[in-house]
Design a protein around this motif. Structure first.
Motif, PDB file in Angstrom:
ATOM      1  N   ASP A 195       0.936  -0.935  -0.476  1.00 41.82           N
ATOM      2  CA  ASP A 195       0.178   0.176   0.311  1.00 41.82           C
ATOM      3  C   ASP A 195       0.611   1.787   0.119  1.00 41.82           C
ATOM      4  N   GLY A 196       1.933   1.087  -0.870  1.00 41.71           N
ATOM      5  CA  GLY A 196       2.767   2.530  -0.937  1.00 41.71           C
ATOM      6  C   GLY A 196       4.385   2.523  -0.009  1.00 41.71           C
ATOM      7  N   VAL A 197       4.108   2.053   1.247  1.00 37.36           N
ATOM      8  CA  VAL A 197       4.734   2.131   2.547  1.00 37.36           C
ATOM      9  C   VAL A 197       5.706   0.787   2.015  1.00 37.36           C
ATOM     10  N   TRP A 198       6.494   0.754   2.300  1.00 35.52           N
ATOM     11  CA  TRP A 198       7.774   0.553   2.648  1.00 35.52           C
ATOM     12  C   TRP A 198       8.207   0.063   3.512  1.00 35.52           C
ATOM     13  N   HIS A 199       8.243  -2.142   3.893  1.00 38.19           N
ATOM     14  CA  HIS A 199       8.775  -2.357   5.857  1.00 38.19           C
ATOM     15  C   HIS A 199      10.158  -2.832   5.547  1.00 38.19           C
ATOM     16  N   ASP A 200      10.902  -2.414   6.134  1.00 37.37           N
ATOM     17  CA  ASP A 200      11.855  -3.195   6.337  1.00 37.37           C
ATOM     18  C   ASP A 200      12.301  -4.112   7.298  1.00 37.37           C
ATOM     19  N   SER A 201      12.144  -5.359   6.876  1.00 34.43           N
ATOM     20  CA  SER A 201      11.547  -6.462   6.759  1.00 34.43           C
ATOM     21  C   SER A 201      12.927  -7.414   7.919  1.00 34.43           C
ATOM     22  N   HIS A 202      13.569  -7.120   7.490  1.00 34.21           N
ATOM     23  CA  HIS A 202      15.104  -7.804   7.458  1.00 34.21           C
ATOM     24  C   HIS A 202      14.914 -10.007   7.086  1.00 34.21           C
ATOM     25  N   ALA A 203      13.735 -10.287   6.186  1.00 36.38           N
ATOM     26  CA  ALA A 203      12.881 -11.502   6.775  1.00 36.38           C
ATOM     27  C   ALA A 203      12.631 -11.733   4.865  1.00 36.38           C
ATOM     28  N   HIS A 204      12.943 -11.256   3.901  1.00 38.34           N
ATOM     29  CA  HIS A 204      12.969 -11.193   2.363  1.00 38.34           C
ATOM     30  C   HIS A 204      14.107 -10.989   2.182  1.00 38.34           C
TER      31      HIS A 204
END
Length: 453
Positions: free
Chosen positions: A218-227
């Protein structure tokens, strides 16, 4: 500033991939979360790596150098002990705040359980510089601080990220841990140009670089460290490496671990990116001018006698102003209080949900019995609990508080599940040091009686 130690290519050491890391070819160094290590009982895997000559760097996540309070002496001591136990050449932390409230605001202390951005203002910079100097004096090795990813922006910011970091280095001499994945996150979420940030950075202060993956929703980048690491992040790494070859580059992965072969491929892509960029590294005379070119250099506040009296004069008022802003923001995120003026309400909602989700995930790790006992009901129950119950004492305390709240509310409905949850809570809550407040002692005793019944 002396040249940072050459580290090479590394990977974040995590217990889940410890054996795989030991077998990976070409690993020059690893980074381990400091708070997950006990100096007297280091994991055998890390000890074997050390015996092979692999450098281990402790990476702190709970110091809160960007917070309004001075760093806690106990946390600094713990970080120093881990650096000494590992024979590390440096330690690292974050430019972030992780707790707020308390004495400076005469309000309850709140824990974020996450790294939150500091406002890029003169007040916040003054406090950060003093906190960094306190940490530098307490640590036995150099300190490097990391730029963080953010979902939200503070209103009224006075500097860009590059200018903020430049001034921090200029005033304290601290080294930088540049996370290129976080630069990409801030590009998507805050419309900040990574190239402009790199233009303004003092690249000679870089100790090493983080590379990590994430995802967009939804236009937000999530810095997951899981991808997996995306191409955009590698492109920013190439841009940085074309300006100066970083002393070290490290691949971060915290969960959702792939096959070791996939991690090795990502490390290979990092090495290829650096090799291609090496030919384009500028010489020192070609290094882009600092954001303050042409200005008279300000005296470094970290040196003895330089601007020290001014820092002491403004510290109390400056810290209090910052404390009030951070407490209002954190309270809105974790306690449901009104959104402070100037913040994006929608983005705060995204951040609040992300914080609650992370709490649920971490509590499930530190208290693995809870999802085992509650099954599929654990996560929705915890997220509902988190909406009105901020974390006040770390994740283990959070797990106990959640279980206590659930039982006092008469849940779970199943008698056997409720019995198991009650037994778990009673076994772990145990005797606690007596509170100085009679009402607190009475409330605690009453809850234990009710839960025993």
């Amino acid at each position: 500033m002396t040249q940072p130690r050459r580290l090479g290519t590394g990977i974040g050491w995590r217990p889940e991939i410890a054996e795989a890391v030991e077998r990976m070819p070409g690993i020059d160094w690893v980074e381990a979360v400091a708070e997950n290590l006990c100096p007297g009982h280091l994991p055998e895997s890390l000890l074997r790596l050390r015996e092979r000559g692999v450098t281990v760097v402790p990476h702190g996540v709970s110091l809160g150098l960007g917070g309004a309070d001075r760093p806690e002496e106990s946390r600094l001591t713990a970080l120093a002990e881990r650096a000494e136990a590992l024979g590390s050449p440096l330690v690292t932390e974050h430019i972030a705040f992780v707790r707020a409230g308390g004495a400076l605001t005469a309000s309850p202390s709140l824990e974020a359980g996450h790294l939150l951005p500091v406002p890029r203002t003169r007040d916040a910079l003054d406090v950060l510089c003093e906190n960094v100097r306190i940490a530098q004096e307490a640590l036995p090795v150099p300190l490097a601080v990391e730029n963080i990813a953010a979902l939200i922006s503070w209103p009224g910011e006075e500097m860009t990220e590059g200018q903020f970091l430049y001034d921090l280095v200029d005033r304290t001499g601290v080294r930088l841990l540049i996370d290129v994945a976080n630069l990409h996150t801030n590009h998507v979420n805050r419309a900040e140009d990574p190239s402009k940030a790199l233009d303004e950075l003092p690249v000679e202060a870089i100790a090493y670089v983080h590379v990590a993956g994430g995802f967009e929703r939804d236009g937000v980048w999530h810095d997951s460290h899981a991808h997996p690491v995306p191409r955009q992040v590698l492109d920013i790494l190439a841009d940085l490496a074309s300006r100066v070859m970083p002393p070290g580059v490290l691949l971060e992965r915290d969960e959702n671990f792939p096959d070791p072969g996939e991690l090795e491929k990502e490390l290979g892509a990092i090495r290829v990116t650096l090799t291609k960029a090496r030919a384009r590294v500028v010489t020192p005379s070609e290094t882009p001018a600092s954001p303050h070119s042409g200005e008279a250099a300000a005296p470094a506040s970290g040196t003895p006698g330089a601007a020290g009296s001014h820092a002491a004069e403004v510290a109390v008022g400056t810290r209090q102003r910052l404390a009030l802003g951070q407490a209002a923001l954190l309270s809105a995120l974790v306690a449901g209080t009104p959104v402070p003026e100037g913040f994006d309400r929608g983005r705060l909602g995204v951040q609040a949900r992300a914080l609650a989700a992370k709490r649920a995930d971490v509590v499930a790790k530190v208290a693995a019995e809870l999802p085992e006992i509650l099954g599929d009901a654990y996560r929705p129950a915890f997220l509902a609990y988190a909406q009105g119950h901020p974390m006040i004492g770390g994740y283990r305390r959070d797990a106990l508080d959640f279980a206590e709240y659930t039982l006092l509310a008469g849940h779970p409905d199943d008698a056997e599940t409720r019995r198991r949850l009650r037994a778990w809570w009673l076994e772990r809550s145990g005797p606690t040091p007596p509170s100085q407040r009679p009402t607190a002692r009475l409330a605690r005793a009453t809850r234990r009686v009710l839960l025993r019944r």
